[in-house]
Design a protein around this motif. Structure first.
Motif, PDB file in Angstrom:
ATOM      1  N   LEU A   6       0.851  -1.188   0.000  1.00 47.39           N
ATOM      2  CA  LEU A   6       0.000   0.000   0.000  1.00 47.39           C
ATOM      3  C   LEU A   6       0.885   1.235   0.000  1.00 47.39           C
ATOM      4  N   ARG A   7       0.479   2.262  -0.753  1.00 44.77           N
ATOM      5  CA  ARG A   7       1.217   3.524  -0.756  1.00 44.77           C
ATOM      6  C   ARG A   7       0.296   4.653  -1.191  1.00 44.77           C
ATOM      7  N   GLN A   8       0.775   5.893  -1.005  1.00 49.07           N
ATOM      8  CA  GLN A   8       0.051   7.072  -1.475  1.00 49.07           C
ATOM      9  C   GLN A   8       0.035   7.062  -3.004  1.00 49.07           C
ATOM     10  N   ALA A   9      -1.068   7.504  -3.569  1.00 52.86           N
ATOM     11  CA  ALA A   9      -1.162   7.620  -5.023  1.00 52.86           C
ATOM     12  C   ALA A   9      -0.299   8.782  -5.506  1.00 52.86           C
ATOM     13  N   LEU A  10       0.215   8.637  -6.719  1.00 56.26           N
ATOM     14  CA  LEU A  10       1.047   9.649  -7.364  1.00 56.26           C
ATOM     15  C   LEU A  10       0.411  10.046  -8.687  1.00 56.26           C
ATOM     16  N   PRO A  11       0.758  11.213  -9.220  1.00 59.01           N
ATOM     17  CA  PRO A  11       0.181  11.614 -10.510  1.00 59.01           C
ATOM     18  C   PRO A  11       0.368  10.572 -11.612  1.00 59.01           C
ATOM     19  N   GLU A  12       1.506   9.886 -11.610  1.00 61.25           N
ATOM     20  CA  GLU A  12       1.730   8.874 -12.654  1.00 61.25           C
ATOM     21  C   GLU A  12       0.843   7.640 -12.499  1.00 61.25           C
ATOM     22  N   ASP A  13       0.146   7.500 -11.367  1.00 64.93           N
ATOM     23  CA  ASP A  13      -0.791   6.385 -11.170  1.00 64.93           C
ATOM     24  C   ASP A  13      -2.151   6.655 -11.802  1.00 64.93           C
ATOM     25  N   LEU A  14      -2.429   7.906 -12.139  1.00 57.67           N
ATOM     26  CA  LEU A  14      -3.779   8.282 -12.568  1.00 57.67           C
ATOM     27  C   LEU A  14      -4.279   7.564 -13.827  1.00 57.67           C
ATOM     28  N   PRO A  15      -3.468   7.303 -14.844  1.00 56.37           N
ATOM     29  CA  PRO A  15      -4.003   6.546 -15.984  1.00 56.37           C
ATOM     30  C   PRO A  15      -4.537   5.162 -15.581  1.00 56.37           C
ATOM     31  N   ARG A  16      -3.784   4.446 -14.756  1.00 52.55           N
ATOM     32  CA  ARG A  16      -4.229   3.111 -14.312  1.00 52.55           C
ATOM     33  C   ARG A  16      -5.429   3.242 -13.374  1.00 52.55           C
ATOM     34  N   MET A  17      -5.394   4.223 -12.464  1.00 48.85           N
ATOM     35  CA  MET A  17      -6.515   4.417 -11.556  1.00 48.85           C
ATOM     36  C   MET A  17      -7.783   4.762 -12.322  1.00 48.85           C
ATOM     37  N   SER A  18      -7.668   5.627 -13.328  1.00 49.26           N
ATOM     38  CA  SER A  18      -8.867   6.017 -14.075  1.00 49.26           C
ATOM     39  C   SER A  18      -9.415   4.852 -14.880  1.00 49.26           C
ATOM     40  N   ALA A  19      -8.548   3.967 -15.346  1.00 47.93           N
ATOM     41  CA  ALA A  19      -9.020   2.769 -16.060  1.00 47.93           C
ATOM     42  C   ALA A  19      -9.783   1.849 -15.108  1.00 47.93           C
ATOM     43  N   LEU A  20      -9.251   1.650 -13.904  1.00 52.27           N
ATOM     44  CA  LEU A  20      -9.956   0.831 -12.907  1.00 52.27           C
ATOM     45  C   LEU A  20     -11.275   1.485 -12.517  1.00 52.27           C
ATOM     46  N   TRP A  21     -11.240   2.809 -12.309  1.00 49.19           N
ATOM     47  CA  TRP A  21     -12.465   3.522 -11.961  1.00 49.19           C
ATOM     48  C   TRP A  21     -13.509   3.349 -13.061  1.00 49.19           C
ATOM     49  N   TYR A  22     -13.107   3.517 -14.306  1.00 49.98           N
ATOM     50  CA  TYR A  22     -14.051   3.443 -15.412  1.00 49.98           C
ATOM     51  C   TYR A  22     -14.696   2.056 -15.511  1.00 49.98           C
ATOM     52  N   GLU A  23     -13.897   1.020 -15.345  1.00 50.50           N
ATOM     53  CA  GLU A  23     -14.452  -0.338 -15.394  1.00 50.50           C
ATOM     54  C   GLU A  23     -15.504  -0.530 -14.303  1.00 50.50           C
ATOM     55  N   HIS A  24     -15.195  -0.049 -13.114  1.00 48.82           N
ATOM     56  CA  HIS A  24     -16.135  -0.145 -11.991  1.00 48.82           C
ATOM     57  C   HIS A  24     -17.381   0.703 -12.259  1.00 48.82           C
ATOM     58  N   ALA A  25     -17.181   1.926 -12.746  1.00 48.02           N
ATOM     59  CA  ALA A  25     -18.303   2.835 -13.023  1.00 48.02           C
ATOM     60  C   ALA A  25     -19.204   2.277 -14.121  1.00 48.02           C
ATOM     61  N   ALA A  26     -18.627   1.657 -15.130  1.00 45.66           N
ATOM     62  CA  ALA A  26     -19.424   1.083 -16.216  1.00 45.66           C
ATOM     63  C   ALA A  26     -20.327  -0.032 -15.696  1.00 45.66           C
ATOM     64  N   LEU A  27     -19.828  -0.821 -14.765  1.00 43.02           N
ATOM     65  CA  LEU A  27     -20.667  -1.874 -14.161  1.00 43.02           C
ATOM     66  C   LEU A  27     -21.819  -1.266 -13.374  1.00 43.02           C
ATOM     67  N   LEU A  28     -21.534  -0.190 -12.628  1.00 42.42           N
ATOM     68  CA  LEU A  28     -22.605   0.479 -11.881  1.00 42.42           C
ATOM     69  C   LEU A  28     -23.655   1.049 -12.827  1.00 42.42           C
ATOM     70  N   ALA A  29     -23.207   1.636 -13.924  1.00 41.36           N
ATOM     71  CA  ALA A  29     -24.146   2.209 -14.895  1.00 41.36           C
ATOM     72  C   ALA A  29     -25.000   1.121 -15.537  1.00 41.36           C
ATOM     73  N   GLN A  30     -24.447  -0.068 -15.713  1.00 45.40           N
ATOM     74  CA  GLN A  30     -25.232  -1.191 -16.249  1.00 45.40           C
ATOM     75  C   GLN A  30     -26.292  -1.644 -15.256  1.00 45.40           C
ATOM     76  N   GLN A  31     -25.973  -1.587 -13.983  1.00 48.12           N
ATOM     77  CA  GLN A  31     -26.888  -2.042 -12.945  1.00 48.12           C
ATOM     78  C   GLN A  31     -28.042  -1.086 -12.719  1.00 48.12           C
ATOM     79  N   ASP A  32     -27.848   0.183 -13.047  1.00 47.20           N
ATOM     80  CA  ASP A  32     -28.863   1.180 -12.750  1.00 47.20           C
ATOM     81  C   ASP A  32     -28.878   2.228 -13.849  1.00 47.20           C
TER      82      ASP A  32
END
Length: 157
Positions: A6-32
């Motif tokens: 575990l560590r603090q997020a860094l600006p260079e992590d944002l592309p991977r974080m946004s990809a994970l977020w988007y996958e999760h958000a897309a599932l939520l949008a499918q559910q509702d």
């Protein structure tokens, strides 16, 4: 299997974080169907997250195995309703773990990181919003000690 850290997020992590977020958000949008993702949702999220990295009232943590980012969590300190104690609570705004890569305990590790951050901020209570139609998320949060508290209602305007 490599240890999950575990560590603090860094600006260079944002592309991977946004990809994970988007996958999760897309599932939520499918559910509702009330939730609609913007065409540029992933880049909008990444731009917002870049500003969150510098906010003292926000905590962005990532989990990783070796050099592979496996998940993230975002929490924020927020005020409680006026006249109630505690005066502030920690709010988990987002949690996403890579569903295509098993990293045992990453979710629990991320939550424990937020718990520690909240304790360091003098915050004793944490809340999280999650969909009623998400039984896996419900089970995860209950396993972390979560109990039902309030119900958020959706009212068309």
């Amino acid at each position: 299997m490599t240890e999950v850290t575990l560590r603090q997020a860094l600006p260079e992590d944002l592309p991977r974080m946004s990809a994970l977020w988007y996958e999760h958000a897309a599932l939520l949008a499918q559910q509702d169907s009330r939730w609609k993702l913007l065409a540029d949702a992933q880049s909008v999220w990444a731009r917002a997250a870049l500003t969150w990295l510098t906010k003292a009232d926000m905590c962005l943590l990532v989990s990783q195995e070796a050099d592979f980012l496996t998940g993230f969590i975002i929490a924020q300190i927020d005020t409680s309703p006026v006249g109630f104690s505690p005066g502030v609570v920690g709010v988990i705004r987002s949690l996403a773990v890579d569903a295509h890569h098993y990293s045992g305990g990453a979710g629990r590790l991320l939550v424990e990181g937020v718990r520690e951050w909240c304790r360091d901020q003098g915050v004793s209570q944490i809340v999280v919003d999650l969909p009623k139609r998400a039984p896996i998320e419900q089970a995860f949060w209950r396993a972390q000690g979560g109990v039902s508290w309030m119900e958020r209602l959706w009212i068309p305007s």
